[in-house]
Design a protein around this motif. Structure first.
Motif, PDB file in Angstrom:
ATOM      1  N   MET A   1       1.029  -1.113  -0.103  1.00  0.00           N
ATOM      2  CA  MET A   1       0.118  -0.033   0.019  1.00  0.00           C
ATOM      3  C   MET A   1       0.887   1.289   0.015  1.00  0.00           C
ATOM      4  O   MET A   1       2.141   1.253   0.180  1.00  0.00           O
ATOM      5  CB  MET A   1      -0.751  -0.142   1.380  1.00  0.00           C
ATOM      6  N   ARG A  15      -5.026  -5.358  11.005  1.00  0.00           N
ATOM      7  CA  ARG A  15      -5.430  -6.636  10.863  1.00  0.00           C
ATOM      8  C   ARG A  15      -6.631  -6.587   9.944  1.00  0.00           C
ATOM      9  O   ARG A  15      -6.874  -7.949   9.404  1.00  0.00           O
ATOM     10  CB  ARG A  15      -6.016  -6.990  12.237  1.00  0.00           C
ATOM     11  N   VAL A  16      -7.416  -5.958   9.722  1.00  0.00           N
ATOM     12  CA  VAL A  16      -8.364  -5.621   9.002  1.00  0.00           C
ATOM     13  C   VAL A  16      -7.980  -5.717   7.504  1.00  0.00           C
ATOM     14  O   VAL A  16      -8.658  -6.671   6.449  1.00  0.00           O
ATOM     15  CB  VAL A  16      -9.470  -4.654   9.180  1.00  0.00           C
ATOM     16  N   SER A  17      -6.943  -4.912   7.107  1.00  0.00           N
ATOM     17  CA  SER A  17      -6.429  -4.944   5.747  1.00  0.00           C
ATOM     18  C   SER A  17      -5.962  -6.544   5.597  1.00  0.00           C
ATOM     19  O   SER A  17      -6.349  -6.862   4.289  1.00  0.00           O
ATOM     20  CB  SER A  17      -5.252  -4.030   5.759  1.00  0.00           C
ATOM     21  N   ALA A  19      -6.824  -9.233   6.582  1.00  0.00           N
ATOM     22  CA  ALA A  19      -8.031 -10.221   6.360  1.00  0.00           C
ATOM     23  C   ALA A  19      -8.517  -9.819   5.052  1.00  0.00           C
ATOM     24  O   ALA A  19      -9.144 -10.938   4.382  1.00  0.00           O
ATOM     25  CB  ALA A  19      -8.839 -10.069   7.386  1.00  0.00           C
ATOM     26  N   TYR A  20      -8.744  -8.690   4.774  1.00  0.00           N
ATOM     27  CA  TYR A  20      -9.464  -8.123   3.538  1.00  0.00           C
ATOM     28  C   TYR A  20      -8.525  -8.645   2.231  1.00  0.00           C
ATOM     29  O   TYR A  20      -9.143  -9.318   1.107  1.00  0.00           O
ATOM     30  CB  TYR A  20      -9.617  -6.849   3.427  1.00  0.00           C
ATOM     31  N   ARG A  21      -7.447  -8.538   2.389  1.00  0.00           N
ATOM     32  CA  ARG A  21      -6.307  -9.231   1.596  1.00  0.00           C
ATOM     33  C   ARG A  21      -6.466 -10.480   1.336  1.00  0.00           C
ATOM     34  O   ARG A  21      -6.398 -11.105   0.185  1.00  0.00           O
ATOM     35  CB  ARG A  21      -4.788  -8.826   1.759  1.00  0.00           C
ATOM     36  N   GLU A  22      -6.501 -11.420   2.247  1.00  0.00           N
ATOM     37  CA  GLU A  22      -6.678 -12.678   2.428  1.00  0.00           C
ATOM     38  C   GLU A  22      -7.778 -13.147   1.573  1.00  0.00           C
ATOM     39  O   GLU A  22      -7.875 -14.271   0.902  1.00  0.00           O
ATOM     40  CB  GLU A  22      -6.768 -13.166   3.830  1.00  0.00           C
ATOM     41  N   MET A  23      -8.986 -12.484   1.760  1.00  0.00           N
ATOM     42  CA  MET A  23     -10.222 -12.814   1.248  1.00  0.00           C
ATOM     43  C   MET A  23     -10.432 -12.269  -0.197  1.00  0.00           C
ATOM     44  O   MET A  23     -10.756 -13.325  -0.960  1.00  0.00           O
ATOM     45  CB  MET A  23     -11.457 -11.971   1.878  1.00  0.00           C
ATOM     46  N   ALA A  24      -9.964 -11.281  -0.460  1.00  0.00           N
ATOM     47  CA  ALA A  24     -10.194 -10.507  -1.773  1.00  0.00           C
ATOM     48  C   ALA A  24      -9.134 -10.962  -2.779  1.00  0.00           C
ATOM     49  O   ALA A  24      -7.998 -10.332  -2.991  1.00  0.00           O
ATOM     50  CB  ALA A  24     -10.322  -9.066  -1.732  1.00  0.00           C
ATOM     51  N   ASP A  25      -9.263 -12.174  -3.572  1.00  0.00           N
ATOM     52  CA  ASP A  25      -8.417 -12.574  -4.393  1.00  0.00           C
ATOM     53  C   ASP A  25      -9.077 -12.948  -5.694  1.00  0.00           C
ATOM     54  O   ASP A  25      -8.392 -13.861  -6.668  1.00  0.00           O
ATOM     55  CB  ASP A  25      -7.567 -13.938  -3.708  1.00  0.00           C
ATOM     56  N   GLU A  26     -10.174 -12.324  -6.047  1.00  0.00           N
ATOM     57  CA  GLU A  26     -10.877 -12.699  -7.161  1.00  0.00           C
ATOM     58  C   GLU A  26     -10.030 -12.115  -8.341  1.00  0.00           C
ATOM     59  O   GLU A  26      -9.512 -11.010  -8.122  1.00  0.00           O
ATOM     60  CB  GLU A  26     -12.201 -12.085  -7.100  1.00  0.00           C
ATOM     61  N   ARG A  27     -10.071 -12.626  -9.524  1.00  0.00           N
ATOM     62  CA  ARG A  27      -9.627 -11.993 -10.703  1.00  0.00           C
ATOM     63  C   ARG A  27     -10.521 -11.858 -11.876  1.00  0.00           C
ATOM     64  O   ARG A  27     -11.354 -12.558 -11.879  1.00  0.00           O
ATOM     65  CB  ARG A  27      -8.517 -13.132 -11.271  1.00  0.00           C
ATOM     66  N   THR A  28     -10.082 -10.860 -12.574  1.00  0.00           N
ATOM     67  CA  THR A  28     -11.202 -10.551 -13.757  1.00  0.00           C
ATOM     68  C   THR A  28     -11.314 -11.833 -14.659  1.00  0.00           C
ATOM     69  O   THR A  28     -10.290 -12.476 -14.940  1.00  0.00           O
ATOM     70  CB  THR A  28     -10.659  -9.465 -14.631  1.00  0.00           C
ATOM     71  N   PRO A  29     -12.634 -12.211 -14.947  1.00  0.00           N
ATOM     72  CA  PRO A  29     -12.806 -13.362 -15.956  1.00  0.00           C
ATOM     73  C   PRO A  29     -12.048 -13.001 -17.350  1.00  0.00           C
ATOM     74  O   PRO A  29     -12.313 -11.793 -17.616  1.00  0.00           O
ATOM     75  CB  PRO A  29     -14.399 -13.346 -15.954  1.00  0.00           C
TER      76      PRO A  29
END
Lengths: 211, 185
Positions: A1, A15-17, A19-29
């Motif tokens: 960042m 910690r929230v950041s 956790a968010y990074r951990e979760m948000a790993d979607e990629r563009t189709p």
């Protein structure tokens, strides 16, 4: 960042950041990638097409202009003296080998001066002498080294050709006799010879004296 | 050291017809933007539609693009506006979320860790989904786009303090959700 994380004014939480990074790993189709990149390419092409709309007519105009210029240039190069060139003896129109030159000169002495000799009947003997001289010259030309004539530029031979005289020195001594000689040439149908002599007469004597 | 061209320079190159510059720019920002829209819209199909719309607008606006602000600010401003338009078009925006937080689990972890991570993902995703749109928007702009409070305030058309307050509330709720003890059955 970025350095915003360093700014204590901003209420970030590592910690929230994380956790968010951990979760948000979607990629563009991939199908979206294709759609968007194709749209970008299409837009760039259409822009080029729009920008280059004036290029096509300009290219056509330039091409046509170039073609016209080339045609004009070629016609000027291939036909430098259109009026006089056609009427000159063949020896003047194209370069030839020394042997050819000799033969042509001999042929010329047999053909063209025949008419001139007819005109100048009082000087028949002198014409005969001139003809024999020409024959001798032609013979000597045949024996001349090959480089002698081939090295001479075509323009020189052209000038030699037009400097050929149809009225002799006595006829050209005064304008009246010269004019008579010219008229005689015309009567004989040697219009080109008459025209050349007329031009010489105009050069030698001022134009007001011409009929 | 690898030379990394500026986003604005890439956009200007694309404006001049360099499609390769656009490809670099697109690959640099596409995933973050997609996640931003996915979490904002809460529905994959809607997120894909808005994503296309955003890039379509970026492509269209290339001739008028002026590098007066960061490209990221410009991109997320367009994305934010497209999302607002999407909300207006679909006023009944309350459909069930179809994002699966366990869609890409880590393969190398042991079963206990996987379960823990999955639980944390679900908690955070649920908490994020329950945030008001404004707070979620600010949080995503902060986390996903890496924008500052000033830039977020510009994009969401509010004061800096408002953006800061929204972010603080969002983070507090998410932290609380993460600290929540796991439900015992």
């Amino acid at each position: 960042m970025s350095d915003k994380r360093m700014n204590s004014d901003e209420p970030g939480d590592p910690r929230v950041s994380a956790a968010y990074r951990e979760m948000a790993d979607e990629r563009t189709p991939e199908h979206l990638d294709h759609v968007i990149l194709n749209a970008a390419r299409g837009a760039a092409k259409s822009r080029w097409r729009k920008a280059g709309a004036w290029l096509r007519p300009a290219a056509w105009v330039a091409t046509i202009g170039l073609c016209v210029a080339i045609v004009v240039e070629i016609s000027l190069l291939s036909d430098p003296e259109p009026a006089e060139f056609d009427s000159l003896p063949p020896s003047a129109t194209k370069p030839s080998s020394p042997a050819d030159d000799g033969a042509k000169r001999l042929e010329k002495t047999r053909a063209e001066p025949r008419a001139v000799q007819e005109i100048q009947k009082p000087d028949r003997s002198r014409a005969a002498e001139a003809a024999s001289e020409l024959r001798q010259q032609a013979d000597s030309d045949e024996q001349a080294p090959a480089s002698f004539l081939s090295d001479a530029p075509a323009t020189m031979r052209f000038e030699e050709a037009i400097s050929e005289r149809y009225c002799d020195e006595t006829a050209t001594a005064d304008p009246d006799s010269w004019l008579e000689c010219i008229l005689e040439l015309e009567r004989q149908g040697l219009h080109e010879a008459a025209r050349l002599e007329r031009e010489r007469l105009a050069l030698a004597f001022p134009p007001p004296e011409l009929p | 050291m690898e030379h990394r061209p500026e986003d604005s320079a890439l956009m200007l190159r694309y404006r001049d017809g360099d499609v390769a510059a656009f490809e670099i720019l697109y690959r640099r920002h596409k995933d973050a933007l997609f996640r931003y829209l996915l979490r904002l819209c809460r529905q994959r199909a809607a997120a894909e539609d808005v994503f296309q719309e955003v890039w379509g607008k970026i492509i269209k606006s290339r001739d008028n693009y002026r590098p007066t602000a960061k490209f990221t600010t410009f991109l997320y401003h367009v994305a934010h506006n497209c999302f607002i338009d999407h909300l207006r078009r679909n006023k009944r925006h309350g459909g069930a979320a179809d994002i699966d937080p366990d869609s890409q689990p880590d393969g190398g972890d042991c079963p206990e860790t996987l379960v823990e991570k999955s639980l944390a993902r679900r908690k955070l995703d649920t908490a994020l989904g329950s945030l008001p749109d404004e707070q979620r928007d600010v949080f995503l702009l902060y986390e996903e786009a890496g924008l500052s409070l000033d830039e977020i305030a510009t994009i969401t058309d509010c004061k800096r303090e408002t953006a800061k307050s929204r972010l603080r509330y969002a983070i507090r709720k998410l932290r609380a959700a993460l600290d929540e003890p796991p439900e015992t059955t």
